[in-house]
Write an enzyme that holds these catalytic residues in place. Structure first.
Site, PDB file in Angstrom:
ATOM      1  N   TYR A 157       0.850  -1.190   0.000  1.00 26.74           N
ATOM      2  CA  TYR A 157       0.000   0.000   0.000  1.00 26.74           C
ATOM      3  C   TYR A 157       0.881   1.234   0.000  1.00 26.74           C
ATOM      4  O   TYR A 157       1.839   1.326   0.768  1.00 26.74           O
ATOM      5  CB  TYR A 157      -0.905  -0.003   1.231  1.00 26.74           C
ATOM      6  CG  TYR A 157      -1.806   1.215   1.327  1.00 26.74           C
ATOM      7  CD1 TYR A 157      -2.873   1.383   0.448  1.00 26.74           C
ATOM      8  CD2 TYR A 157      -1.580   2.196   2.289  1.00 26.74           C
ATOM      9  CE1 TYR A 157      -3.696   2.498   0.528  1.00 26.74           C
ATOM     10  CE2 TYR A 157      -2.411   3.317   2.381  1.00 26.74           C
ATOM     11  CZ  TYR A 157      -3.465   3.466   1.496  1.00 26.74           C
ATOM     12  OH  TYR A 157      -4.274   4.561   1.582  1.00 26.74           O
ATOM     13  N   ASP A 253       9.440   2.967  -0.021  1.00 25.63           N
ATOM     14  CA  ASP A 253       8.359   3.665   0.669  1.00 25.63           C
ATOM     15  C   ASP A 253       8.495   3.368   2.158  1.00 25.63           C
ATOM     16  O   ASP A 253       8.033   2.344   2.650  1.00 25.63           O
ATOM     17  CB  ASP A 253       7.001   3.213   0.126  1.00 25.63           C
ATOM     18  CG  ASP A 253       5.848   3.948   0.811  1.00 25.63           C
ATOM     19  OD1 ASP A 253       6.113   4.739   1.737  1.00 25.63           O
ATOM     20  OD2 ASP A 253       4.688   3.733   0.412  1.00 25.63           O
ATOM     21  N   LYS A 281       4.082   9.591   8.484  1.00 27.62           N
ATOM     22  CA  LYS A 281       3.742   9.065   9.801  1.00 27.62           C
ATOM     23  C   LYS A 281       4.629   9.620  10.942  1.00 27.62           C
ATOM     24  O   LYS A 281       4.431  10.741  11.352  1.00 27.62           O
ATOM     25  CB  LYS A 281       3.684   7.542   9.750  1.00 27.62           C
ATOM     26  CG  LYS A 281       2.548   7.110   8.773  1.00 27.62           C
ATOM     27  CD  LYS A 281       2.081   5.688   8.864  1.00 27.62           C
ATOM     28  CE  LYS A 281       0.795   5.525   8.064  1.00 27.62           C
ATOM     29  NZ  LYS A 281       0.855   4.649   6.910  1.00 27.62           N
TER      30      LYS A 281
HETATM   31  C1  LIG Z   1       0.269   5.063   5.479  1.00 19.26           C
HETATM   32  C2  LIG Z   1       1.075   4.749   4.280  1.00 19.26           C
HETATM   33  C3  LIG Z   1       1.067   5.576   3.147  1.00 19.26           C
HETATM   34  C4  LIG Z   1       0.106   6.727   2.985  1.00 19.26           C
HETATM   35  O1  LIG Z   1       0.324   7.733   3.913  1.00 19.26           O
HETATM   36  P1  LIG Z   1      -0.883   8.749   4.197  1.00 19.26           P
HETATM   37  O2  LIG Z   1      -0.281   9.762   5.122  1.00 19.26           O
HETATM   38  O3  LIG Z   1      -1.989   7.949   4.790  1.00 19.26           O
HETATM   39  O4  LIG Z   1      -1.253   9.326   2.865  1.00 19.26           O
HETATM   40  C5  LIG Z   1       1.958   5.305   2.119  1.00 19.26           C
HETATM   41  N1  LIG Z   1       2.790   4.257   2.189  1.00 19.26           N
HETATM   42  C6  LIG Z   1       2.824   3.432   3.249  1.00 19.26           C
HETATM   43  C7  LIG Z   1       3.811   2.318   3.280  1.00 19.26           C
HETATM   44  C8  LIG Z   1       1.950   3.650   4.319  1.00 19.26           C
HETATM   45  O5  LIG Z   1       1.932   2.798   5.358  1.00 19.26           O
END
Ligand SMILES: *Cc1c(COP(=O)(O)O)cnc(C)c1O
Length: 352
Positions: A157, A253, A281
């Site tokens: 994701y 990511d 985050k």
């Molecule tokens: C949470 C998450 C995102 C998206 O971040 P948001 O601040 O919710 O847009 C992207 N990549 C990973 C791996 C994530 O866990």
């Protein structure tokens, strides 16, 4: 007294959470599904509504105290309202404003921290969410390589972004909609999908499409589909070498793993180097944030430096997010927070 409610004990849940039930009815009249992000509606029989959080606890509008194992889905590594973070925010807002449309020292301080922890990052651009960071990283990779396609992994994701909403994890998987309506086929067909921990599946795709692949994007530890660590040699050696061989960039990511696996994220932990890193985050300490980082040669393509790759945002580098992130990272640097987090999660995972 600590009460444990069994997962499917709906009767007890309803008895304890009646005010939440009333609010959920009201919420559904004006918010789609009663929530603002789909995973929040996954709680059965209905989501509890939160009044406040303190340390490891959530307090619901029903007056229940809950142990919070979710912690905002990742950002709150220090728990709710940790004192060093509260103090810095209160000090800051009590002195003056919180949005200037002009740079502040605090953005520089947080960028310096990130650069000091991530060997692959020399410059940073702050945005407002992990998804935005991913969208910017992909645009940057396409601008740098002048190629169109990206390769992602089934179940990974990367935010609610068109290019990566193909076979995605998180709520996209929970709701049985691997991709999304509203993403045109013309966009989705530029996204190739391989299998995590399966280098053959990557090599197969790259052999036929590799010369049009701008980037391989991966969650270094899959964290949105259960938690699936990378096999030995999947990242270092594996994806790193395949990306180099075909002239594609490797986007790690690290929105979850950055500052969760330790200072320097998964790339330091697994000894693999990213071309572009996305963060989010934890680096906002619980306030909205995202960041893209890479070596100067790549980052300088962003507006306003070289300029051809556009990114902008009214709230980019928002002082409150920057301060909360900085205060959080300073605690992580100066305490044994990681030892505590690692031993607690091991205990939980082993059911001890
Ligand atoms: C949470 C998450 C995102 C998206 O971040 P948001 O601040 O919710 O847009 C992207 N990549 C990973 C791996 C994530 O866990």
């Amino acid at each position: 007294m600590i009460m444990k409610i069994k997962l499917n004990d709906i009767a007890t849940f309803k008895a304890l959470m009646s005010e939440s039930s009333r609010l959920y009815e009201e919420a559904q009249m004006v918010l789609v599904g009663g929530v603002n992000s789909p995973v929040r509606a996954a709680i059965r029989p209905y989501p509890f509504f939160v009044r406040e959080g303190k340390g490891p606890y959530l307090f619901t509008v029903d007056g229940q105290r809950l142990i919070d194992y979710v912690l905002g889905y990742g950002p709150l590594i220090l728990g709710h309202a940790p004192e060093p973070v509260v103090k810095r925010i209160v000090d800051y807002v009590s002195r003056g404003g919180w949005l200037y449309g002009a740079p502040t020292e605090i953005e520089v301080a947080l960028a310096k921290k990130i650069v000091s922890h991530f060997a692959s990052i020399r410059k940073v651009r702050f945005v407002n969410s992990g998804g935005e960071a991913v969208a910017t990283a992909i645009r940057l990779a396409r601008g740098y390589t002048k190629r169109r396609k990206i390769l992602k992994f089934e179940g990974c994701y990367h935010g609610a972004v068109d290019y990566v909403l193909v076979k995605a994890g998180s709520a996209a998987a929970h709701f049985g909609a691997p991709s999304s309506a509203g993403v045109p086929d013309d966009v989705a067909k530029l996204t190739l999908v391989a299998r995590y921990n399966d280098l053959d599946s990557v090599e197969r795709i790259m052999r036929s499409e590799g010369n049009d692949v701008a980037a391989i994007i991966v969650e270094p530890v899959m964290a949105n589909y259960g938690v699936i660590p990378p096999r030995d040699g999947f990242l270092k050696g594996g994806l790193r070498e395949i990306a180099d061989k075909y002239g594609a960039l490797l986007i790690l990511d690290e929105v979850v793993t950055g500052y969760r696996l330790g200072l320097g994220g998964a790339q330091r932990y697994y000894g693999v180097s990213a071309d572009i890193t996305t963060l989010g985050k934890i680096i906002g300490g619980g306030f909205p944030v995202g960041a893209v980082g890479a070596r100067g040669e790549i980052m300088d393509l962003l507006s306003p430096r070289g300029g051809p790759v556009f990114n902008a945002g009214t709230f980019n580098g928002h002082p409150i997010s920057m301060i909360a992130g900085l205060a959080t990272i300073e605690v992580l640097e100066t305490t044994n927070a990681y030892d505590i987090a690692i031993s607690a999660s091991r205990k939980l995972a082993e059911g001890a």
